[in-house]
Design a protein around this motif. Structure first.
Motif, PDB file in Angstrom:
ATOM      1  N   ALA A  59       0.827  -1.208   0.000  1.00 27.66           N
ATOM      2  CA  ALA A  59       0.000   0.000   0.000  1.00 27.66           C
ATOM      3  C   ALA A  59       0.860   1.257   0.000  1.00 27.66           C
ATOM      4  O   ALA A  59       0.521   2.248  -0.646  1.00 27.66           O
ATOM      5  CB  ALA A  59      -0.924  -0.010   1.221  1.00 27.66           C
ATOM      6  N   ILE A  60       1.986   1.205   0.698  1.00 25.92           N
ATOM      7  CA  ILE A  60       2.888   2.361   0.704  1.00 25.92           C
ATOM      8  C   ILE A  60       3.585   2.499  -0.644  1.00 25.92           C
ATOM      9  O   ILE A  60       3.737   3.603  -1.163  1.00 25.92           O
ATOM     10  CB  ILE A  60       3.914   2.221   1.843  1.00 25.92           C
ATOM     11  CG1 ILE A  60       3.216   2.352   3.192  1.00 25.92           C
ATOM     12  CG2 ILE A  60       5.024   3.257   1.721  1.00 25.92           C
ATOM     13  CD1 ILE A  60       4.087   1.994   4.371  1.00 25.92           C
ATOM     14  N   ALA A  61       4.004   1.380  -1.223  1.00 23.65           N
ATOM     15  CA  ALA A  61       4.746   1.428  -2.476  1.00 23.65           C
ATOM     16  C   ALA A  61       3.873   1.850  -3.649  1.00 23.65           C
ATOM     17  O   ALA A  61       4.339   2.493  -4.575  1.00 23.65           O
ATOM     18  CB  ALA A  61       5.370   0.066  -2.764  1.00 23.65           C
ATOM     19  N   TYR A  62       2.598   1.482  -3.617  1.00 18.38           N
ATOM     20  CA  TYR A  62       1.711   1.812  -4.730  1.00 18.38           C
ATOM     21  C   TYR A  62       1.089   3.177  -4.489  1.00 18.38           C
ATOM     22  O   TYR A  62       0.157   3.315  -3.720  1.00 18.38           O
ATOM     23  CB  TYR A  62       0.624   0.760  -4.891  1.00 18.38           C
ATOM     24  CG  TYR A  62      -0.376   1.132  -5.974  1.00 18.38           C
ATOM     25  CD1 TYR A  62      -0.009   1.077  -7.306  1.00 18.38           C
ATOM     26  CD2 TYR A  62      -1.657   1.540  -5.649  1.00 18.38           C
ATOM     27  CE1 TYR A  62      -0.898   1.427  -8.290  1.00 18.38           C
ATOM     28  CE2 TYR A  62      -2.557   1.892  -6.635  1.00 18.38           C
ATOM     29  CZ  TYR A  62      -2.175   1.836  -7.951  1.00 18.38           C
ATOM     30  OH  TYR A  62      -3.060   2.187  -8.918  1.00 18.38           O
ATOM     31  N   GLN A  63       1.650   4.174  -5.125  1.00 13.93           N
ATOM     32  CA  GLN A  63       1.089   5.523  -5.077  1.00 13.93           C
ATOM     33  C   GLN A  63       0.599   5.860  -6.482  1.00 13.93           C
ATOM     34  O   GLN A  63       1.402   6.022  -7.388  1.00 13.93           O
ATOM     35  CB  GLN A  63       2.158   6.528  -4.641  1.00 13.93           C
ATOM     36  CG  GLN A  63       2.702   6.287  -3.266  1.00 13.93           C
ATOM     37  CD  GLN A  63       1.674   6.514  -2.182  1.00 13.93           C
ATOM     38  OE1 GLN A  63       0.771   7.327  -2.323  1.00 13.93           O
ATOM     39  NE2 GLN A  63       1.797   5.783  -1.097  1.00 13.93           N
TER      40      GLN A  63
END
Length: 50
Positions: free
Chosen positions: A21-25
Motif C-alpha cells: 500500500a505504501i509502495a503503490y502511489q
C-alpha cells in the motif's frame, strides 16, 4: 507452537499488505506533473537527458 506460527504468518501478511500500500502511489493527474517532461518518458531518460 502452532499458534505462534499462525500469528507469525498473519503478521507477515499484514506487513506485506502495508508495504504494498505504501509502495503503490497512483499517479496524480494534472497539478503535480511537471510540464517540461514528456508524458511517456521513462525515469532513465529524464535522469540522464543532460
Amino acid at each position: 507452537m502452532r499458534i505462534k506460527m499462525i500469528l507469525l504468518a498473519i503478521a507477515y501478511v499484514a506487513v506485506s499488505v502495508a508495504l504494498l500500500a505504501i509502495a503503490y502511489q497512483p499517479q496524480s493527474s494534472g497539478a503535480m506533473q511537471k510540464t517540461d517532461r514528456l508524458a511517456g518518458s521513462s525515469f532513465l531518460v529524464e535522469r540522464f537527458a543532460g
